[in-house]
Write a protein that holds these residues in place. Structure first.
Motif, PDB file in Angstrom:
ATOM      1  N   ALA A 103      16.956   1.062  27.692  1.00 23.18           N
ATOM      2  CA  ALA A 103      17.543   2.227  28.343  1.00 23.18           C
ATOM      3  C   ALA A 103      17.084   2.340  29.789  1.00 23.18           C
ATOM      4  N   ASP A 104      15.917   1.749  30.089  1.00 20.62           N
ATOM      5  CA  ASP A 104      15.356   1.874  31.431  1.00 20.62           C
ATOM      6  C   ASP A 104      15.778   0.760  32.374  1.00 20.62           C
ATOM      7  N   ALA A 105      16.153  -0.382  31.825  1.00 17.74           N
ATOM      8  CA  ALA A 105      16.453  -1.521  32.696  1.00 17.74           C
ATOM      9  C   ALA A 105      17.340  -2.515  31.977  1.00 17.74           C
ATOM     10  N   PRO A 106      18.103  -3.307  32.741  1.00 16.79           N
ATOM     11  CA  PRO A 106      18.913  -4.359  32.116  1.00 16.79           C
ATOM     12  C   PRO A 106      18.035  -5.499  31.643  1.00 16.79           C
ATOM     13  N   ALA A 107      18.640  -6.430  30.948  1.00 19.11           N
ATOM     14  CA  ALA A 107      17.899  -7.597  30.469  1.00 19.11           C
ATOM     15  C   ALA A 107      17.435  -8.452  31.637  1.00 19.11           C
ATOM     16  N   ASN A 108      16.403  -9.236  31.393  1.00 16.44           N
ATOM     17  CA  ASN A 108      15.848 -10.098  32.429  1.00 16.44           C
ATOM     18  C   ASN A 108      16.566 -11.443  32.495  1.00 16.44           C
ATOM     19  N   ALA A 109      17.437 -11.745  31.524  1.00 14.07           N
ATOM     20  CA  ALA A 109      18.191 -12.993  31.511  1.00 14.07           C
ATOM     21  C   ALA A 109      19.503 -12.774  30.781  1.00 14.07           C
ATOM     22  N   HIS A 110      20.475 -13.605  31.079  1.00 11.70           N
ATOM     23  CA  HIS A 110      21.787 -13.489  30.447  1.00 11.70           C
ATOM     24  C   HIS A 110      21.824 -14.150  29.070  1.00 11.70           C
ATOM     25  N   ALA A 111      21.009 -15.173  28.857  1.00 11.46           N
ATOM     26  CA  ALA A 111      21.031 -15.917  27.591  1.00 11.46           C
ATOM     27  C   ALA A 111      19.686 -16.593  27.386  1.00 11.46           C
TER      28      ALA A 111
ATOM     29  N   GLN B  96      22.748 -12.477  43.318  1.00 10.88           N
ATOM     30  CA  GLN B  96      23.870 -12.910  44.139  1.00 10.88           C
ATOM     31  C   GLN B  96      24.866 -13.703  43.296  1.00 10.88           C
ATOM     32  N   GLY B  97      25.185 -13.152  42.134  1.00 12.18           N
ATOM     33  CA  GLY B  97      26.159 -13.787  41.268  1.00 12.18           C
ATOM     34  C   GLY B  97      25.607 -14.891  40.394  1.00 12.18           C
ATOM     35  N   ARG B  98      24.319 -15.140  40.416  1.00 12.19           N
ATOM     36  CA  ARG B  98      23.739 -16.217  39.626  1.00 12.19           C
ATOM     37  C   ARG B  98      23.565 -15.830  38.162  1.00 12.19           C
ATOM     38  N   VAL B  99      23.662 -16.849  37.308  1.00 16.01           N
ATOM     39  CA  VAL B  99      23.407 -16.670  35.878  1.00 16.01           C
ATOM     40  C   VAL B  99      21.979 -17.112  35.597  1.00 16.01           C
ATOM     41  N   ARG B 100      21.265 -16.289  34.862  1.00 10.17           N
ATOM     42  CA  ARG B 100      19.865 -16.596  34.556  1.00 10.17           C
ATOM     43  C   ARG B 100      19.705 -16.877  33.072  1.00 10.17           C
ATOM     44  N   ILE B 101      19.056 -18.005  32.763  1.00  8.44           N
ATOM     45  CA  ILE B 101      18.849 -18.439  31.386  1.00  8.44           C
ATOM     46  C   ILE B 101      17.361 -18.463  31.068  1.00  8.44           C
ATOM     47  N   SER B 102      17.000 -17.865  29.946  1.00 12.92           N
ATOM     48  CA  SER B 102      15.614 -17.901  29.468  1.00 12.92           C
ATOM     49  C   SER B 102      15.434 -19.114  28.554  1.00 12.92           C
ATOM     50  N   VAL B 103      14.352 -19.865  28.763  1.00 18.94           N
ATOM     51  CA  VAL B 103      14.119 -21.095  28.002  1.00 18.94           C
ATOM     52  C   VAL B 103      12.745 -21.057  27.336  1.00 18.94           C
ATOM     53  N   ASP B 104      12.743 -21.246  26.027  1.00 12.21           N
ATOM     54  CA  ASP B 104      11.495 -21.412  25.280  1.00 12.21           C
ATOM     55  C   ASP B 104      11.042 -22.861  25.474  1.00 12.21           C
ATOM     56  N   CYS B 105      10.096 -23.065  26.375  1.00  7.20           N
ATOM     57  CA  CYS B 105       9.685 -24.429  26.733  1.00  7.20           C
ATOM     58  C   CYS B 105       8.771 -25.072  25.696  1.00  7.20           C
ATOM     59  N   MET B 106       8.261 -24.305  24.747  1.00  6.40           N
ATOM     60  CA  MET B 106       7.315 -24.840  23.773  1.00  6.40           C
ATOM     61  C   MET B 106       7.991 -25.247  22.467  1.00  6.40           C
ATOM     62  N   GLY B 107       9.254 -24.870  22.266  1.00  7.67           N
ATOM     63  CA  GLY B 107       9.925 -25.108  20.998  1.00  7.67           C
ATOM     64  C   GLY B 107      10.348 -26.548  20.789  1.00  7.67           C
ATOM     65  N   GLY B 108      10.639 -26.892  19.541  1.00  5.39           N
ATOM     66  CA  GLY B 108      11.128 -28.229  19.210  1.00  5.39           C
ATOM     67  C   GLY B 108      10.027 -29.192  18.838  1.00  5.39           C
ATOM     68  N   ASP B 109      10.433 -30.408  18.516  1.00  9.31           N
ATOM     69  CA  ASP B 109       9.487 -31.435  18.098  1.00  9.31           C
ATOM     70  C   ASP B 109       8.667 -31.966  19.265  1.00  9.31           C
ATOM     71  N   HIS B 110       9.201 -31.849  20.492  1.00 12.18           N
ATOM     72  CA  HIS B 110       8.569 -32.497  21.641  1.00 12.18           C
ATOM     73  C   HIS B 110       8.060 -31.524  22.698  1.00 12.18           C
ATOM     74  N   GLY B 111       8.483 -30.263  22.651  1.00 11.84           N
ATOM     75  CA  GLY B 111       7.982 -29.251  23.562  1.00 11.84           C
ATOM     76  C   GLY B 111       8.261 -29.536  25.028  1.00 11.84           C
ATOM     77  N   PRO B 112       7.293 -29.239  25.923  1.00 15.23           N
ATOM     78  CA  PRO B 112       7.493 -29.363  27.370  1.00 15.23           C
ATOM     79  C   PRO B 112       7.860 -30.771  27.841  1.00 15.23           C
ATOM     80  N   SER B 113       7.481 -31.809  27.096  1.00 12.51           N
ATOM     81  CA  SER B 113       7.812 -33.168  27.521  1.00 12.51           C
ATOM     82  C   SER B 113       9.324 -33.389  27.541  1.00 12.51           C
ATOM     83  N   VAL B 114      10.063 -32.578  26.806  1.00 12.17           N
ATOM     84  CA  VAL B 114      11.531 -32.645  26.790  1.00 12.17           C
ATOM     85  C   VAL B 114      12.149 -31.474  27.539  1.00 12.17           C
ATOM     86  N   THR B 115      11.658 -30.262  27.280  1.00 11.24           N
ATOM     87  CA  THR B 115      12.293 -29.075  27.840  1.00 11.24           C
ATOM     88  C   THR B 115      12.174 -28.997  29.360  1.00 11.24           C
TER      89      THR B 115
END
Length: 389
Positions: free
Chosen positions: A111-119, A20-39
């Motif tokens: 070819a079979d489907a669009p991406a699951n997230a915009h970024a 419905q017009g929403r933008v979807r963002i994929s987030v790597d929650c494990m990355g960085g020095d602090h991981g999920p405690s920050v993400t």
């Protein structure tokens, strides 16, 4: 809220639900020095401020547990994590179900489907992110190497977009021209400037200065400017980045990374100097109280966290790199940048500008295009992507 246990290959084929017009963002929650405690706190804050957005949170099952009841969130499980010191080969060959790779795969269309997230957003290992993104998404036709683009604050209360900031140490003149085209598309899409100005970083404004590569790049950029492909203003020096002389400054990754780290170090040193001077004695502490509003405003303008989130340009998908040491405030801003880029159709604008410019762009060394790694400092040894399977 949907919980998914898709593998990397399966998740790449997942169709995007009706947003419905929403933008979807994929987030790597494990990355960085602090991981999920920050993400995770950053993601929660982002969702609260953007009711029209959705997030795909990628990570280990136990790490994602706190977000299981969040609205407008899809959880995608990964079984591995790329550490900040993992070599590129490990990220590509051994950790194929890492949170970083699964998060990047969410923005891959098939070819079979669009991406699951915009970024996609990750604070993970820069080299691994660049290599995985390049391997999974591939580069846009006409672009030989992706580049890291980032806006550094300038004295005009705006920012100067600099690229490349570390992805490519050795660049040809043709690569620098490609960076100028991509940077122009980025600033045009995000900042709304139809013809952003471009400067070539050099040791002087005169066309006779610089290395042979820089001189040749200057010729190509002037020619591209004459053809209307970019709005080239000529050579600029390091201090022009912070003067805001041009909207975009083009350089190779070695020079760009040194400029970035030097700016960060200088800002930190000046902040410490000010703190030390105001803490010398009782009188200076009283003066500090009086000057507190000014000091707070200075701190806000010089706060590097406000400028977090670098775009990896030239890929067939939007990927943004957050600083590895980012706190929740800074990581939220990185998600914000990815959201704005997706909302303003940055990927399509880059494609359109490159397509319109292809006839006027000289072809880089053909041998380089067969080597997905080139001589990139960030992504590691040459041929690592080729050897991955």
């Amino acid at each position: 809220m949907t919980v998914s246990t898709l593998s990397t290959s399966a998740s790449s084929r997942a169709a995007i639900p009706d947003r419905q017009g929403r933008v979807r963002i994929s987030v790597d929650c494990m990355g960085g020095d602090h991981g999920p405690s920050v993400t995770l706190p950053a993601c929660k804050a982002f969702l609260a401020k953007h009711p029209e957005a959705e997030l795909v949170l990628v990570g280990l099952p136990e790490a994602l547990a706190p977000a299981k009841d969040w609205e407008r969130v899809t959880l995608v499980q990964a079984s591995e994590v790329v550490s900040m010191d993992d070599p590129v080969e490990v990220a590509l060959r051994r950790k194929k179900d890492s949170s970083l790779r699964v998060a990047v795969t969410q923005v891959k269309a098939t070819a079979d489907a669009p991406a699951n997230a915009h970024a996609c957003v990750s604070a993970g290992n820069t080299g691994a992110l660049m290599a995985v993104a390049r391997y999974v998404l591939k580069t846009v036709e006409g672009i030989d190497r992706p580049a890291i683009a980032f806006g550094l604050p300038n004295q005009l209360d705006g920012s100067t977009t600099v690229l490349d900031l570390g992805a490519n140490v050795d660049c040809t003149a043709e690569h620098l021209l490609q960076f100028a085209v991509m940077g122009s598309a980025l600033v045009s899409a995000v900042d709304g400037k139809e013809a952003p100005t471009v400067g070539l970083l050099n040791i002087g404004e005169e066309v006779i200065k610089g290395s042979e590569v820089i001189k040749r790049a200057g010729e190509l950029l002037r020619d591209a400017g004459d053809k209307g492909l970019i709005n080239f203003q000529g050579n600029v020096e390091g201090n022009d980045i912070f003067k805001g002389t041009t909207d975009i400054v083009v350089c190779d990754g070695f020079v760009g990374n040194v400029a970035l780290k030097s700016a960060e170090g200088l800002a930190s040193m000046l902040a410490n100097f000010i703190k030390q001077e105001f803490s010398r004695n009782l009188l200076t502490k009283l003066v500090a109280l009086i000057a507190m509003p000014v000091l707070n405003q200075f701190k806000k303008r010089a706060d590097h966290r406000r400028y977090n989130g670098a775009a990896l340009l030239g890929l067939r998908g939007l990927v943004f790199k957050s600083h590895g040491s980012a706190d929740a405030f800074a990581f939220e801003l990185a998600i914000n940048r990815a959201y704005d880029a997706a909302r303003h159709s940055l990927l399509e604008r880059v494609h359109d500008r490159i397509a319109a410019s292809l006839d006027g762009l000289p072809v880089a060394d053909a041998a380089d295009s067969t080597n997905p790694e080139g001589t990139s400092a960030a992504v590691g040894s040459a041929g690592a992507v080729d050897r991955a399977a």
